[in-house]
Design an enzyme around this catalytic site. Sequence first.
Site, PDB file in Angstrom:
ATOM      1  N   LYS A  10       0.845  -1.196   0.000  1.00 36.71           N
ATOM      2  CA  LYS A  10       0.000   0.000   0.000  1.00 36.71           C
ATOM      3  C   LYS A  10       0.880   1.246   0.000  1.00 36.71           C
ATOM      4  CE  LYS A  10       0.898   1.436   4.382  1.00 36.71           C
ATOM      5  NZ  LYS A  10       1.535   2.723   4.747  1.00 36.71           N
ATOM      6  N   GLY A  95      10.232  -3.144   6.302  1.00 38.66           N
ATOM      7  CA  GLY A  95      10.442  -1.844   6.931  1.00 38.66           C
ATOM      8  C   GLY A  95      10.440  -0.698   5.953  1.00 38.66           C
ATOM      9  N   ALA A  96       9.492  -0.731   5.019  1.00 34.32           N
ATOM     10  CA  ALA A  96       9.505   0.224   3.908  1.00 34.32           C
ATOM     11  C   ALA A  96       8.424   1.289   3.982  1.00 34.32           C
ATOM     12  CB  ALA A  96       9.367  -0.533   2.583  1.00 34.32           C
ATOM     13  N   GLY A  97       7.479   1.150   4.915  1.00 31.76           N
ATOM     14  CA  GLY A  97       6.332   2.055   4.916  1.00 31.76           C
ATOM     15  C   GLY A  97       5.274   1.653   3.911  1.00 31.76           C
ATOM     16  N   GLY A 100       3.894  -4.151   4.471  1.00 26.67           N
ATOM     17  CA  GLY A 100       4.090  -5.571   4.205  1.00 26.67           C
ATOM     18  C   GLY A 100       3.711  -6.485   5.356  1.00 26.67           C
ATOM     19  N   SER A 102       1.610  -5.929   7.869  1.00 24.41           N
ATOM     20  CA  SER A 102       0.154  -5.903   8.052  1.00 24.41           C
ATOM     21  C   SER A 102      -0.552  -6.666   6.942  1.00 24.41           C
ATOM     22  CB  SER A 102      -0.340  -4.451   8.079  1.00 24.41           C
ATOM     23  OG  SER A 102       0.180  -3.750   9.188  1.00 24.41           O
ATOM     24  N   ASP A 135      -3.161  -1.017  10.666  1.00 27.22           N
ATOM     25  CA  ASP A 135      -3.231  -1.129   9.209  1.00 27.22           C
ATOM     26  C   ASP A 135      -3.815  -2.449   8.734  1.00 27.22           C
ATOM     27  OD1 ASP A 135      -2.137   1.364   8.911  1.00 27.22           O
ATOM     28  OD2 ASP A 135      -0.154   0.670   8.266  1.00 27.22           O
TER      29      ASP A 135
END
Length: 287
Positions: A10, A95-97, A100, A102, A135
């Site tokens: 997302k 850890g990319a925002g 993943g 969630s 999320d």
Amino acid sequence: MSVRISTPAKINLWLEIIGKRNDGYHEVSSLMLPVAVYDHLQVERLPEGLSLTCSHPDVPTDASNLACRAARLYLQTAGFAAGIHIQLDKNIPVGAGLGGGSADAAAVLLAMNQLFASRFSMLDLTRMAHMLGADVPFFLSRRPALATGIGERIHHVGAVPEYPLVLVKPPLAVSTGWVYRRLKLTRGVSRIKISTFLAHPWQLHDFMENDLESVTLNEYPLLIEIKQWMKAQGAVGALMSGSGPTVFGIFAETSQAERVGHLAKQVWDGCWVEATRTQTDPGATFG
């Protein structure tokens, strides 16, 4: 018996942090859009035990993994003593925002409901998702949605374009908790109205805001450079997703995004780069 399922990433087209609650959580208003980058999971029913294997070496495979927690919660709620094994093929960066973890948790809930003959309604699954993280409910339906409250109130939004985009994630690790602890709250109320956005969905400079950028970009100036580079390549808008560090640029045409994505792989050596698009209704893809 096993179920295969794919789950998208997302982006946050906007992320307004309204204020901090007495319980320590933050009130938000964010338009979340599914993105055509997928994790693939196989969830297998076994006589006993709970285990996870993953294609990515940085993903924990013990009980702390959110996918394992989702499986355990489902079994406890159902009162089952069955075992579960999860095989996770990780394509969404860690850890990319991009949501993943969630996404994987929601996928496990959906897959287990398939395994156990749809024992629970979507409302039941949503209640479980709330217990796992703010999320997670979004990823049960994988449709554009306005998230409010602490992110757990999901209001589906129709008539959102499928935006061509380029994602660039530097090799950085950004802790969401670290970002929120350093955030200075000044907003108080939401400025962006969903009705205004839907009337002008390509007027993106009026809507692409992320209050968390004030912390993350100050600590990592490289993200500012990536945003500026995206705009120089013709992006309609560029923004950090979630708490970062992934930066996305939205483009008017798919061919333009593909060209910029190819160039980004050369310019931003060492970064994860993907040219893709947002999606309006990817649904739950079982295999």
